[in-house]
Design a protein around this motif. Structure first.
Motif, PDB file in Angstrom:
ATOM      1  N   THR A  49       0.829  -1.206   0.000  1.00  0.00           N
ATOM      2  CA  THR A  49       0.000   0.000   0.000  1.00  0.00           C
ATOM      3  C   THR A  49       0.864   1.257   0.000  1.00  0.00           C
ATOM      4  O   THR A  49       0.629   2.184  -0.779  1.00  0.00           O
ATOM      5  CB  THR A  49      -0.928  -0.015   1.237  1.00  0.00           C
ATOM      6  OG1 THR A  49      -1.685  -1.219   1.179  1.00  0.00           O
ATOM      7  CG2 THR A  49      -1.854   1.190   1.250  1.00  0.00           C
ATOM      8  N   ASP A  50       1.890   1.276   0.855  1.00  0.00           N
ATOM      9  CA  ASP A  50       2.754   2.459   0.946  1.00  0.00           C
ATOM     10  C   ASP A  50       3.586   2.665  -0.317  1.00  0.00           C
ATOM     11  O   ASP A  50       3.751   3.791  -0.790  1.00  0.00           O
ATOM     12  CB  ASP A  50       3.727   2.338   2.136  1.00  0.00           C
ATOM     13  CG  ASP A  50       2.990   2.348   3.466  1.00  0.00           C
ATOM     14  OD1 ASP A  50       1.785   2.704   3.474  1.00  0.00           O
ATOM     15  OD2 ASP A  50       3.613   1.992   4.487  1.00  0.00           O
ATOM     16  N   ALA A  51       4.130   1.574  -0.852  1.00  0.00           N
ATOM     17  CA  ALA A  51       5.025   1.696  -2.007  1.00  0.00           C
ATOM     18  C   ALA A  51       4.244   1.983  -3.290  1.00  0.00           C
ATOM     19  O   ALA A  51       4.749   2.633  -4.197  1.00  0.00           O
ATOM     20  CB  ALA A  51       5.852   0.420  -2.164  1.00  0.00           C
ATOM     21  N   ALA A  52       3.003   1.480  -3.351  1.00  0.00           N
ATOM     22  CA  ALA A  52       2.094   1.743  -4.474  1.00  0.00           C
ATOM     23  C   ALA A  52       2.733   1.527  -5.849  1.00  0.00           C
ATOM     24  O   ALA A  52       2.892   2.483  -6.623  1.00  0.00           O
ATOM     25  CB  ALA A  52       1.520   3.154  -4.358  1.00  0.00           C
ATOM     26  N   PRO A  53       3.121   0.309  -6.176  1.00  0.00           N
ATOM     27  CA  PRO A  53       3.761   0.060  -7.475  1.00  0.00           C
ATOM     28  C   PRO A  53       2.871   0.475  -8.659  1.00  0.00           C
ATOM     29  O   PRO A  53       3.400   0.783  -9.730  1.00  0.00           O
ATOM     30  CB  PRO A  53       4.022  -1.453  -7.463  1.00  0.00           C
ATOM     31  CG  PRO A  53       3.166  -2.013  -6.383  1.00  0.00           C
ATOM     32  CD  PRO A  53       2.988  -0.922  -5.384  1.00  0.00           C
TER      33      PRO A  53
END
Ligand code: ME8
Length: 538
Positions: free
Chosen positions: A446-450
């Motif tokens: 969720t944080d990295a959101a590829p």
């Protein structure tokens, strides 16, 4: 030579052998399960491992159960033993042996053991008076019994303060084992082996018992009272105490007594771990080592004692009748869900309440935390796990983005905790930590959101993120195998991990570069998931 011995000997883990006076319940399944998880973990290390379980068929308790049902005890044993064997099979327990104490090999082993004990000089004959508890198959010292009122007829009865079970006064002649002669040797042994009994608080109780309550042990009963058992060699007027008979099962399974001198190690003895419930710690941690010392046999390497499963705060027990039928539970929830529920709680260190709502709650966390995660990384059309693995391992990868680097370190830290806890016999803590890896991976995704990086066309970032998430899932899948073998296999199939790349050597980040092409159809929609909806239960 010692090092040599260790390598030759297979790893040997045991469960208690269960009384056949009634059918198995979830508590018995739990002991089998803990032992099975330990075995499967050692197998993942590439070791040769033996797991034994079975049934304890002699003694007053079984004799009385048979009398009540007007059945020959052997017939009762045959029927009920089969149910335990069946339970092991249905719960996917990988036991290599199923011993019955009525097996002829076992009778021979017990008689041989008795004869060595007699030769040792630690047996004597004398009158015995004391409080015997049939339900617990043991004498209790005066200091451990108390008055109580019978719930059946309101009469005053005597009960064990430990278990609350009724005791009766017995006076009879029988053989005794000079247990008190082993006091110092036992205490020295405990001192030298501080992790011999885990968890530690149980070990403290054992030491206290030896320091303060040790008495010689009555090891036979008059055959006129107890006929259902193994007769004392050379004195058929006495029957061997059921606990001596039962403990020897661990030796029988390892091939005793036909060990050739010097070849003991090839057969598995000494056991690496005896898994036992806390109710039988004294038998395994005081009587058993002393008996083995008396006949000069090596002692088991560790005893793992677990707590009890309760129903409405009371110990699940056959005598009390408040039991969960494990066959119903297995068919209602499925093998792996029940295995997961039982292993995920704290029943090793504490007692735990069995509760269907909690099973559902834990299942939902598996769906959300692991099933969805797997779909989140394997399903999107925007990337491919296989491409990410190839890109990261075959091209010269750029330095890791800080967010990926941090996440990778966190996963490695968690893995360390898993390994440490498995190796110190804390499988439930290990399982929770494995799940933490999955929860943390969801957060990372969720944080990295590829998906944003896809839009930006930053292919390096996408591959780094997808690859590291896939690595975590691959490792989580490998580590989950001992706990939920079928679901873990499906997870690894969905990730396309080869069957011969699922051992602990592969449970390292970057250890496998060949996976990523699913070997099963991933399907689509919410019903095609590692943990599909439960249906009406949810
Ligand atoms: O004691 N919760 O047999 P047994 C968790 N034959 N585990 C439980 C449990 C519960 N509510 N109830 C039972 C005997 N167990 C002897 C053992 S070994 C040489 C001889 C498990 O049928 C736990 O492991 O009473 C306990 O120690 C064992 O079953 C006792 O089973």
């Amino acid at each position: 030579a010692q090092g040599q011995l260790k390598e030759d000997k297979p790893y040997y883990v045991t469960t208690p052998i269960f009384y056949v006076n009634a059918s198995p319940h979830v508590g018995h399944l739990y002991s089998m399960l803990v032992a099975d998880v330990i075995k499967r973990w050692e197998v993942l290390k590439g070791k040769r491992v033996y797991l034994s379980t079975g049934t304890d068929e002699h003694g007053m308790k079984v004799q009385q159960a048979a009398e009540l049902q007007d059945m020959h005890p052997k017939l009762l044993c045959d029927t009920n033993s089969e149910t335990f064997r069946d339970l092991a099979k249905k719960a996917n327990i990988t036991n290599d042996y199923f011993i019955r104490t009525t097996d002829p090999e076992h009778r021979d082993a017990v008689r041989y053991f008795w004869a060595r004990l007699r030769d040792s000089g630690y047996i004597y004959e004398s009158k015995h008076e004391g409080w015997y508890c049939v339900s617990d198959e043991t004498f209790y010292p005066e200091s451990m019994v108390a008055k109580d009122v019978s719930p059946v007829d309101g009469k005053v009865i005597m009960v064990s303060m430990e278990t609350g079970n009724t005791v009766e006064w017995l006076e009879e002649r029988n053989y005794h084992f000079r247990l008190t002669a082993f006091r110092d040797r036992l205490l020295q042994f405990y001192h030298d082996n501080p992790n011999w009994v885990v968890p530690r608080n149980r070990f403290v109780e054992v030491i206290d018992w030896v320091q303060n309550h040790l008495e010689d042990l009555s090891i036979s009963r008059p055959a006129s009272r107890l006929s259902w058992g193994i007769p004392v060699p050379d004195d058929p007027s006495q029957t061997i105490y059921v606990w001596v008979d039962a403990l020897v099962n661990y030796l029988t399974t390892a091939g005793y007594p036909v060990w050739r001198p010097g070849s003991e190690h090839t057969q598995g003895w000494p056991a690496d771990v005896h898994v036992v419930g806390k109710d039988i710690v004294r038998f395994h941690c005081v009587y058993w080592p002393a008996l083995l010392m008396a006949v000069d046999l090596p002692l088991p390497r560790q005893v793992l004692s677990h707590g009890h499963w309760l129903m409405s705060k009371k110990k699940m027990s056959k005598s009390r009748g408040n039991v969960v039928n494990p066959f119903f539970a297995l068919s209602r929830w499925g093998v792996d869900i029940l295995r997961y529920f039982l292993m995920h709680g704290s029943a090793i260190t504490d007692d735990a309440d069995y509760n269907n709502e909690l099973i559902i709650e834990k299942y939902k966390k598996l769906q959300g935390g692991l099933g969805n995660l797997l779909n989140r990384v394997t399903r999107p059309k925007d990337w491919s796990v296989r491409e990410a693995v190839k890109f990261m391992t075959q091209k010269h990868p750029s330095p890791l983005l800080p967010i990926v680097e941090t996440y990778k370190n966190e996963v490695e830290q968690a893995m360390k905790i898993v390994f440490e806890n498995m190796d110190t016999l804390n499988p439930n803590v290990a399982l929770r930590e494995i799940m933490e890896i999955a929860y943390n991976t969801n957060k990372f995704l969720t944080d990295a959101a590829p998906w944003d990086k896809v839009k930006e066309g930053n292919i390096v970032a996408v591959h780094q993120m997808v690859y590291h998430v896939a690595e975590s899932l691959r490792i989580v899948g490998i580590l989950l195998q001992p706990f939920i073998p079928e679901k873990a296999a499906e997870l690894l199939d969905r990730l396309g991990v080869a069957a011969n790349r699922r051992s602990l050597i592969d449970a390292k980040i970057y250890a496998d570069t060949e996976y990523g092409t699913p070997t099963i159809d991933l399907g689509s929609g919410r019903y095609s998931s590692l943990f599909p909806p439960l249906g009406s239960e949810e």
